[in-house]
Write an enzyme that holds these catalytic residues in place. Structure first.
Site, PDB file in Angstrom:
ATOM      1  N   GLU A 110      -3.530  -9.640   3.588  1.00  0.00           N
ATOM      2  CA  GLU A 110      -4.340  -9.351   4.774  1.00  0.00           C
ATOM      3  C   GLU A 110      -5.403 -10.423   5.029  1.00  0.00           C
ATOM      4  O   GLU A 110      -5.667 -10.809   6.161  1.00  0.00           O
ATOM      5  CB  GLU A 110      -5.035  -7.987   4.636  1.00  0.00           C
ATOM      6  N   GLU A 119       0.833  -1.207   0.000  1.00  0.00           N
ATOM      7  CA  GLU A 119       0.000   0.000   0.000  1.00  0.00           C
ATOM      8  C   GLU A 119       0.872   1.263   0.000  1.00  0.00           C
ATOM      9  O   GLU A 119       0.579   2.234  -0.699  1.00  0.00           O
ATOM     10  CB  GLU A 119      -0.966  -0.027   1.194  1.00  0.00           C
TER      11      GLU A 119
HETATM   12  N1  3HC Z   1       4.285  -7.572  11.785  1.00  0.00           N
HETATM   13  C1  3HC Z   1       5.022  -7.908  12.858  1.00  0.00           C
HETATM   14  N2  3HC Z   1       5.969  -8.864  12.853  1.00  0.00           N
HETATM   15  C2  3HC Z   1       6.202  -9.491  11.691  1.00  0.00           C
HETATM   16  C3  3HC Z   1       5.471  -9.201  10.526  1.00  0.00           C
HETATM   17  C4  3HC Z   1       4.480  -8.171  10.595  1.00  0.00           C
HETATM   18  N3  3HC Z   1       3.761  -7.805   9.546  1.00  0.00           N
HETATM   19  N4  3HC Z   1       5.908  -9.981   9.539  1.00  0.00           N
HETATM   20  C5  3HC Z   1       6.880 -10.740  10.054  1.00  0.00           C
HETATM   21  N5  3HC Z   1       7.057 -10.448  11.362  1.00  0.00           N
HETATM   22  C6  3HC Z   1       8.043 -11.035  12.279  1.00  0.00           C
HETATM   23  C7  3HC Z   1       7.814 -12.518  12.515  1.00  0.00           C
HETATM   24  O1  3HC Z   1       6.885 -12.739  13.541  1.00  0.00           O
HETATM   25  C8  3HC Z   1       9.192 -12.990  12.854  1.00  0.00           C
HETATM   26  O2  3HC Z   1       9.419 -12.637  14.195  1.00  0.00           O
HETATM   27  P1  3HC Z   1      10.303 -13.570  15.146  1.00  0.00           P
HETATM   28  O3  3HC Z   1      11.633 -13.660  14.493  1.00  0.00           O
HETATM   29  O4  3HC Z   1      10.276 -12.889  16.449  1.00  0.00           O
HETATM   30  O5  3HC Z   1       9.597 -14.899  15.162  1.00  0.00           O
HETATM   31  C9  3HC Z   1      10.092 -12.111  11.995  1.00  0.00           C
HETATM   32  O6  3HC Z   1       9.299 -10.976  11.653  1.00  0.00           O
HETATM   33  C10 3HC Z   1      10.566 -12.775  10.729  1.00  0.00           C
HETATM   34  O7  3HC Z   1       9.434 -13.306  10.046  1.00  0.00           O
HETATM   35  P2  3HC Z   1       9.485 -14.728   9.323  1.00  0.00           P
HETATM   36  O8  3HC Z   1      10.065 -15.746  10.232  1.00  0.00           O
HETATM   37  O9  3HC Z   1       8.136 -14.974   8.778  1.00  0.00           O
HETATM   38  O10 3HC Z   1      10.544 -14.430   8.159  1.00  0.00           O
HETATM   39  P3  3HC Z   1      10.567 -14.950   6.665  1.00  0.00           P
HETATM   40  O11 3HC Z   1      11.781 -14.384   6.064  1.00  0.00           O
HETATM   41  O12 3HC Z   1      10.332 -16.419   6.630  1.00  0.00           O
HETATM   42  O13 3HC Z   1       9.288 -14.282   5.948  1.00  0.00           O
HETATM   43  C11 3HC Z   1       7.773 -12.508   5.351  1.00  0.00           C
HETATM   44  C12 3HC Z   1       9.217 -12.910   5.776  1.00  0.00           C
HETATM   45  C13 3HC Z   1       7.481 -13.101   3.971  1.00  0.00           C
HETATM   46  C14 3HC Z   1       7.718 -11.014   5.307  1.00  0.00           C
HETATM   47  C15 3HC Z   1       6.772 -13.089   6.378  1.00  0.00           C
HETATM   48  O14 3HC Z   1       7.199 -12.724   7.668  1.00  0.00           O
HETATM   49  C16 3HC Z   1       5.348 -12.608   6.214  1.00  0.00           C
HETATM   50  O15 3HC Z   1       4.647 -13.131   5.387  1.00  0.00           O
HETATM   51  N6  3HC Z   1       4.927 -11.634   7.067  1.00  0.00           N
HETATM   52  C17 3HC Z   1       3.568 -11.184   7.138  1.00  0.00           C
HETATM   53  C18 3HC Z   1       3.189 -10.320   5.984  1.00  0.00           C
HETATM   54  C19 3HC Z   1       1.774  -9.817   6.150  1.00  0.00           C
HETATM   55  O16 3HC Z   1       0.865 -10.554   6.402  1.00  0.00           O
HETATM   56  N7  3HC Z   1       1.604  -8.504   5.960  1.00  0.00           N
HETATM   57  C20 3HC Z   1       0.323  -7.900   6.038  1.00  0.00           C
HETATM   58  C21 3HC Z   1       0.125  -7.357   7.408  1.00  0.00           C
HETATM   59  S1  3HC Z   1      -1.486  -6.688   7.649  1.00  0.00           S
HETATM   60  C22 3HC Z   1      -1.428  -5.140   6.944  1.00  0.00           C
HETATM   61  O17 3HC Z   1      -0.438  -4.778   6.374  1.00  0.00           O
HETATM   62  C23 3HC Z   1      -2.648  -4.312   7.109  1.00  0.00           C
HETATM   63  C24 3HC Z   1      -2.641  -3.070   6.280  1.00  0.00           C
HETATM   64  O18 3HC Z   1      -3.405  -3.251   5.123  1.00  0.00           O
HETATM   65  C25 3HC Z   1      -3.196  -1.899   7.034  1.00  0.00           C
END
Ligand code: 3HC
Length: 690
Positions: free
Chosen positions: A127, A107
């Protein structure tokens, strides 16, 4: 002022650079949001600046909103305002995506005037997988860039796309090789030199042709009805996009934010967020760290080429490992190899694997009848008949032939791995690697640590799970470990309900209505009712055994709890008659069961067993038990898993219901204690460092 911890402003001539550096994934927490707003203000206020580049340091672009903030009151600046501020900048804003631009991250990128991406970058609005909709303009800007149909698909399914596709769709302006920041600076200089004005996504409507096309939305919903079953967010997203894409942008974004906040507060989002963090938590094992020595694993020997063995071999082959597949007889070996060949051919036919890759994968397989070949392997996994003597025999032979530093693993589902390990001279090298069928597809791997498994073997097994893209959960030894031990409880419960008066079809309907892919009776049919059954050892004391005695062995012979007509299950009057007679023989007067009562019997005793598993230290955390059920048994993710759901129902209500169910359902001491203290499994995990 921007928080120095997460951001810094640099300059390259007349280009200002906002470098965000907020490990691990540059999530858009409050400090990062503030830094972005400040950077735009500074760039616009500084007459010497012609353009702004937004760049993320570290391993990824913004991975999204900071999900850890979701449970707390929102603090300004709110993300939609941040994106609007960036877009409103009078000076051009250029950004470059590397790693993943997800959710709020994409976004932000869509609010920038120009977007570049590295070849390996991924972009998406995931999301929905957290039970929410985008909340910072994503549902509105994405269709303006790539068209309604594709935007609907990306937003309602949540799967990211790669850079090449993003370029083709118009989501990014260019793919850049080499150093991303340098590429962005070069692009910015061209923009400035050409006098190109900011190009605001919200002002575009050239790709919104389908915005008012009701049929497109109807067809999308109809096509995905099965996938969206039980979930709140996909339907809400489709409804919102259908309603708002013809509206003025600002009003549409306001409604989107409302929808986002409403879903965020709902039970499904809470559960899906729990599932997200539980999966990541499961990888953390106290005492195992980066400094724990690992064993190098490149070559894997799999003993047994049956369904499990060939599936395990495939799981490794598909992840680039060399595999030696060992059998005792040529016919069995051939069957296993044929299964592997067929799967690879299917992957090629369905476009999931290139012919070249399939050929290379096949070449990495060495099928053999020579047990001694285990000497070449770094890891040996035994997947033979589930009988202690047979397994111990194999491990005695492994002790003779395998390298002293090789990991010796068993895929047993129920047996005592301490006992298996005891026949070797190196029990510290022995571990359980419990795969779930089909092993090349199911994500779960129970990693069972014995009393003597070394830290180094455990750490290597956890790394290995990642390498073959499995979600590992560590368990200690007990009958059935975490998953099957709880499943056994449900089996007992199923038999008890059938005897007391419930119909197998009602049990399945209720359990499937709850969200499991299949009810207990259909699962029995699928697995084969005659597992471990022979006419000689039949006691005839259970409905299942009676079915086997009728030669109703399950799906494989076209009859089990159901009749299978062209592979489709149909209720069987003969089965109902048999169950009636069985009850009469046992002197039981059948009674009727309501759906709620059935569901409680199908869930609560399992949750109770989960509590026992936790108090005995078999599982490290309640959330690990959730992960087992989410990834190994198709538990509905939107309920968060059995233990999380137990918290939501309320532990006192579960204790009370178990007590009502009577003998055989005594609540676990831990469950009673947490209920009495007004606590929960989530709290228990927190108190124990989870
Ligand atoms: N918020 C907070 N913490 C997050 C996060 C997020 N969005 N995404 C990842 N983390 C944290 C994980 O919990 C993890 O923490 P830890 O080491 O303490 O366990 C650390 O970051 C590393 O994450 P991964 O182990 O998953 O690392 P990878 O390299 O395997 O993957 C990634 C990276 C592809 C970015 C994966 O973490 C992911 O898919 N994250 C979520 C993405 C997501 O869903 N984003 C949308 C959020 S909702 C949003 O944006 C709403 C908006 O529209 C207003």
């Amino acid at each position: 002022m921007a928080d120095e911890q997460v951001a810094r402003i640099e300059r390259d001539g007349a280009i200002a650079i906002c470098v965000i550096d907020s490990p691990p994934v540059n999530a858009l927490g409050q400090a990062v949001r503030q830094a972005l707003v400040d950077a735009v203000a500074q760039a616009n206020a500084d007459a010497a600046v012609d353009a702004l580049v937004i760049h993320c340091a570290g391993r990824t672009y913004f991975a999204g909103a900071d999900v850890r903030e979701f449970g707390k009151p929102p603090v300004p600046p709110h993300l939609p305002d941040v994106v609007n501020t960036i877009e409103a900048s009078a000076k051009p804003v250029i950004t470059v995506i590397h790693g993943s631009a997800l959710g709020g991250g994409l976004e932000v990128a869509m609010g920038c005037h120009f977007r570049l991406a590295t070849p390996a970058a991924k972009m998406g609005l995931p999301e929905v997988t957290l039970g929410i909709m985008p909340g910072a303009g994503g549902t509105q800007r994405l269709p303006r860039l790539i068209g309604v149909a594709k935007a609907l698909e990306m937003t309602a399914h949540g799967a990211p796309i790669g850079a090449a596709e993003a370029k083709e769709l118009g989501l990014v302006d260019a793919i850049v090789e080499g150093d991303p920041l340098q590429a962005a600076l070069e692009f910015a200089r061209t923009v400035v030199a050409d006098g190109t004005q900011p190009r605001r996504t919200s002002e575009r409507d050239d790709k919104l042709g389908d915005a008012g096309n009701a049929a497109l939305f109807d067809e999308f919903l109809a096509k995905n009805a099965r996938k969206f079953r039980g979930l709140d967010a996909p339907a809400a997203i489709v409804a919102l996009m259908r309603k708002t894409l013809t509206m003025p942008f600002a009003e549409a974004v306001r409604l989107e934010r409302e929808g986002f906040l409403a879903l965020r507060e709902g039970p499904q989002s809470k559960a899906l967020r729990h599932a997200f963090f539980a999966e990541r938590e499961a990888a953390k094992v106290p005492g195992i760290g980066k400094d724990t020595p690992r064993l190098k694993i490149e070559k894997v020997a799999v003993i047994g080429a049956g369904t499990m063995g060939s599936g395990i071999a495939l799981a490794f082959l598909q992840s680039g490992f060399e595999v030696i597949l060992i059998e005792v007889a040529q016919a069995g070996l051939d069957r296993g190899v044929t299964t592997i060949d067929k799967t690879l051919a299917k992957n090629v036919a369905q476009g999931r694997m290139s012919e070249d890759k399939a050929a290379r994968t096949r070449n990495a397989l060495t099928p053999t009848l020579e047990f001694e070949k285990v000497a070449e392997a770094d890891l040996v996994i035994e997947a033979v008949f589930e009988l202690m003597e047979v397994k111990q025999d194999i491990f005695r032979k492994l002790d003779l032939h395998a390298r002293p530093d090789a990991i010796l693993a068993t895929n047993t589902s129920y047996l005592d791995i301490n006992e298996i390990a005891s026949v070797t001279s190196r029990p510290q090298q022995v571990i359980g690697l419990h795969f779930f069928s089909p092993a090349n597809i199911m994500k779960l791997l129970e990693v069972v640590r014995t009393d003597k498994t070394s830290d180094s073997v455990l750490a290597s097994a956890l790394d290995l799970a990642k390498a073959i893209r499995k979600v590992a959960v560590v368990a200690r030894v007990c009958y059935g470990f975490i998953g099957n031990r709880m499943l056994s409880v449900r089996r007992v419960e199923t038999e008890a309900l059938l005897l007391a008066g419930a119909s197998p079809y009602d049990l399945d309907r209720v359990v499937e209505g709850f969200g499991m892919a299949m009810g207990p009776c259909r699962i029995g049919d699928l697995a084969g009712l005659d597992l471990g059954w022979t006419p000689e050892n039949s006691t005839g004391n259970t409905v299942k055994e009676r079915l086997c005695e009728m030669d109703r062995r399950g799906m494989k012979n076209g009859a089990g709890f159901y009749d299978y007509v062209d592979g489709k299950p149909q209720e069987s009057p003969a089965v109902l008659t048999m169950i009636d007679a069985f009850r009469a023989e046992k002197g039981v007067t059948p009674r009727s069961f309501g759906d709620e009562e059935i569901l409680q019997h199908m869930l609560y005793p399992m949750m109770n067993e989960g509590a026992k598993i936790l108090e005995e230290g078999i599982a490290l955390r309640a959330s690990d038990i959730d992960v087992v059920w989410l990834f190994g048994y198709g538990w509905p993710r939107w309920t968060g898993g059995p233990m999380f759901l137990a918290d939501q129902i309320g532990l006192p209500a579960i204790v009370e219901a178990l007590e009502r169910m009577g003998p055989g359902h005594e609540p676990a001491a831990l469950l009673r204690r947490l209920a009495a203290e007004g606590s929960s499994f989530v709290e228990y995990d927190k108190a124990n460092g989870g």
